[in-house]
Enzyme design. Structure first.
Site, PDB file in Angstrom:
ATOM      1  N   LYS A   1       0.865  -1.178   0.000  1.00 44.42           N
ATOM      2  CA  LYS A   1       0.000   0.000   0.000  1.00 44.42           C
ATOM      3  C   LYS A   1       0.906   1.235   0.000  1.00 44.42           C
ATOM      4  O   LYS A   1       1.436   1.625   1.041  1.00 44.42           O
ATOM      5  CB  LYS A   1      -0.908   0.052   1.219  1.00 44.42           C
ATOM      6  CG  LYS A   1      -1.951   1.198   1.111  1.00 44.42           C
ATOM      7  CD  LYS A   1      -2.379   1.767   2.440  1.00 44.42           C
ATOM      8  CE  LYS A   1      -1.458   2.826   2.970  1.00 44.42           C
ATOM      9  NZ  LYS A   1      -1.423   4.087   2.157  1.00 44.42           N
TER      10      LYS A   1
ATOM     11  N   GLU B   1       9.749  17.197  14.748  1.00 43.57           N
ATOM     12  CA  GLU B   1      10.164  16.966  13.381  1.00 43.57           C
ATOM     13  C   GLU B   1       9.333  17.860  12.464  1.00 43.57           C
ATOM     14  O   GLU B   1       8.107  17.730  12.391  1.00 43.57           O
ATOM     15  CB  GLU B   1       9.972  15.495  13.004  1.00 43.57           C
ATOM     16  CG  GLU B   1      10.485  15.162  11.622  1.00 43.57           C
ATOM     17  CD  GLU B   1      10.295  13.704  11.249  1.00 43.57           C
ATOM     18  OE1 GLU B   1      11.205  13.138  10.630  1.00 43.57           O
ATOM     19  OE2 GLU B   1       9.233  13.138  11.593  1.00 43.57           O
TER      20      GLU B   1
ATOM     21  N   GLU C   1      10.078   2.105  10.575  1.00 41.00           N
ATOM     22  CA  GLU C   1      11.103   3.119  10.329  1.00 41.00           C
ATOM     23  C   GLU C   1      10.373   4.447  10.373  1.00 41.00           C
ATOM     24  O   GLU C   1       9.576   4.755   9.480  1.00 41.00           O
ATOM     25  CB  GLU C   1      11.775   2.873   8.976  1.00 41.00           C
ATOM     26  CG  GLU C   1      13.113   3.596   8.819  1.00 41.00           C
ATOM     27  CD  GLU C   1      12.958   5.035   8.360  1.00 41.00           C
ATOM     28  OE1 GLU C   1      13.104   5.942   9.223  1.00 41.00           O
ATOM     29  OE2 GLU C   1      12.677   5.261   7.186  1.00 41.00           O
TER      30      GLU C   1
ATOM     31  N   CYS D   1      13.585  11.743   6.762  1.00 38.36           N
ATOM     32  CA  CYS D   1      13.547  11.422   8.189  1.00 38.36           C
ATOM     33  C   CYS D   1      14.928  11.491   8.824  1.00 38.36           C
ATOM     34  O   CYS D   1      15.054  11.723  10.027  1.00 38.36           O
ATOM     35  CB  CYS D   1      12.928  10.041   8.408  1.00 38.36           C
ATOM     36  SG  CYS D   1      13.728   8.743   7.440  1.00 38.36           S
TER      37      CYS D   1
END
Length: 474
Positions: free
Chosen positions: A170, A378, A245, A278
């Site tokens: 997906k 973040e 992750e 990231c």
């Protein structure tokens, strides 16, 4: 406008059970570029059933036979480089040169690492008088993000198929076009029916359906920490393996004896891909004696970072992926200003000359303190926070003062200090003096940056169960 409503299930392109359209936007133009359909439970069930039916036969093949299919896919992927670059650039806004090179290039780079690992992979290993067998875990649901689409698809799909798992992918519904092209390539490679499947959908729909499905043995997810927590909770009832992750807030520790280009490289690394990585070094911690000079270098570097349309060739950064992402970044820049950080470069609003598209000014904040929001959250945009430190111990303490632990960076000519600090910081990866990693390394983090490892032999073992057999020594 492209129409891409079909899913790839059991070796064929099939219509969704019920049509639920979603328009894909080009972030450079804010215009529709494609329409896809979001799957429902029946679509997900069909894909999982196909993967389950294909699993015994695919797992029974030896690695050499599976490798032959993957090498054929590799050749197809390389031959269709321009198509893949164009798809990535259109869907998520990477400048065409970046999309056609670095973004596309993640694919063969990681596959080279996996092929090397496969050559020495031992499915059965001797341990004392026992036989330890690495077996494919089964049907794997894979949920991938929009920021480096082929990087994450390849890091998940290729090793899972290599060890004998079957897959339901997906991709991000925001940037699905590259994954649909990936599925075309899988089809062209001639894999057995049901080994690879793709269903488009959002996290609340197909993502949750895969996470809770009793016939899915593992979920591999890359994305936000918030979504990773939700997936872990959803998967808990079936006790399936979940590999994550997630986000990061990497510290780039710049000592006064850092290499000459350390600050410049740190700014450019943070801004690359419009800051949507990231593992970006988004907190620059600078030794106080070098701090004023570092600020001058950072400001001058940011001034040279060009921002332009994704379809234009050349070295520049493009838009961020969506209106929601643009609004989030603008809100965090505003928060940084309100909380008292010094705007060294950039700031609120679009760059001059760009009145349309989700473009963000390359922004640097100085005098950022650990209590500020932009130091802790973040941002996932071209925004860098710079903070001074007094000594090595404080630098380590500040680097570790975060819920994240993906990648940290260290800049110093003192090799003993470089290794000492690298061992002390809490992250899955530590890059020193701008020396990048080779293919096949274990990519992954600690703490709220996740728990999995992707790449090379670690990536292969991620999709294996361990079986021990007595009385049958090797």
């Amino acid at each position: 406008m492209l129409e891409k409503r079909q899913f790839y299930i059991n070796g064929s392109w099939v219509d969704p059970v019920s049509q639920n359209d979603l328009v894909v936007m080009n972030p450079s133009t804010e215009e529709a570029c494609a329409v896809i359909s979001l799957g429902n439970t029946a679509d997900t069930d069909a894909a999982v059933a196909a993967a389950n039916a294909a699993f015994p036969g695919w797992a029974a093949l030896d690695m050499e036979a599976r490798s032959a299919y993957l090498h054929k896919f590799y050749d197809i992927y390389v031959a269709r480089q321009a198509e893949m670059g164009a798809a990535i650039s259109m869907e998520m806004g990477a400048p065409i040169d970046l999309a056609t090179n670095s973004q596309w290039g993640c694919g063969p780079w990681h596959m080279d690492g996996f092929f090397e690992a496969m050559d020495s992979f031992e499915q059965e290993r001797a341990y004392r008088n026992e036989r330890v067998r690495m077996e494919p875990i089964g049907v794997c649901g894979m949920i991938t993000p929009w920021n480096w689409p082929m990087n994450q698809v390849v890091l998940k799909v290729i090793p899972a198929l290599a060890v004998g798992c079957t897959v339901v992918l997906k991709p991000s519904e925001i940037a699905p076009l590259s994954s649909l092209l990936f599925a075309e390539m899988m089809d062209e490679a001639g894999l057995p029916k049901g080994v690879f499947n793709l269903v488009n959908g959002d996290g609340a729909g197909v993502g949750t359906q895969l996470s809770t499905h009793p016939d899915v043995d593992m979920i591999s997810f890359t994305g936000s920490t918030r979504a990773g927590v939700a997936i872990s909770k959803a998967a808990a009832d079936s006790l399936k393996r979940v590999s994550l992750e997630l986000g990061g807030k990497g510290a780039n520790i710049v000592f006064a004896d850092a290499p000459e280009k350390a600050v410049r490289n740190g700014v450019l690394h943070c801004m690359n891909n419009s800051g949507q990585s990231c593992n970006a070094p988004t907190r620059m911690l600078v030794e106080r004696s070098y701090y004023p000079e570092a600020l001058d270098i950072a400001k001058a570097t940011a001034a040279k970072v060009a921002v332009d349309l994704s379809e234009k060739p050349g070295r520049h950064i493009g838009p961020v992926v969506s209106e929601a992402q643009f609004d989030k970044i603008q809100g965090l820049i505003e928060t940084g200003i309100k909380e008292g950080a010094t705007v060294l470069a950039g700031g609120l609003g679009r760059p001059e000359g760009l009145n349309k598209g989700y473009f963000v000014r390359p922004t640097i904040f100085a005098d950022v303190t650990p209590d500020m929001t932009i130091y802790r959250e973040e941002i996932f945009g071209p925004v860098l926070a710079i903070t001074p430190f007094d000594d090595e111990a404080q630098a380590i303490e500040m680097a570790n003062d975060t819920v994240y632990g993906l990648t940290n960076y260290i800049q110093t000519e003192d090799s003993e200090k470089r290794l000492r600090v690298a061992r002390a910081v809490r992250s899955g990866m530590v890059e020193t003096n701008s020396v990048g990693f080779g293919h096949g390394i274990p990519f992954g983090g600690m703490k709220q940056s996740g728990n999995g490892r992707e790449g090379g032999p670690w990536g292969l073992e991620e999709f294996c169960e361990v079986k021990v057999i007595s009385g049958c020594p090797m």
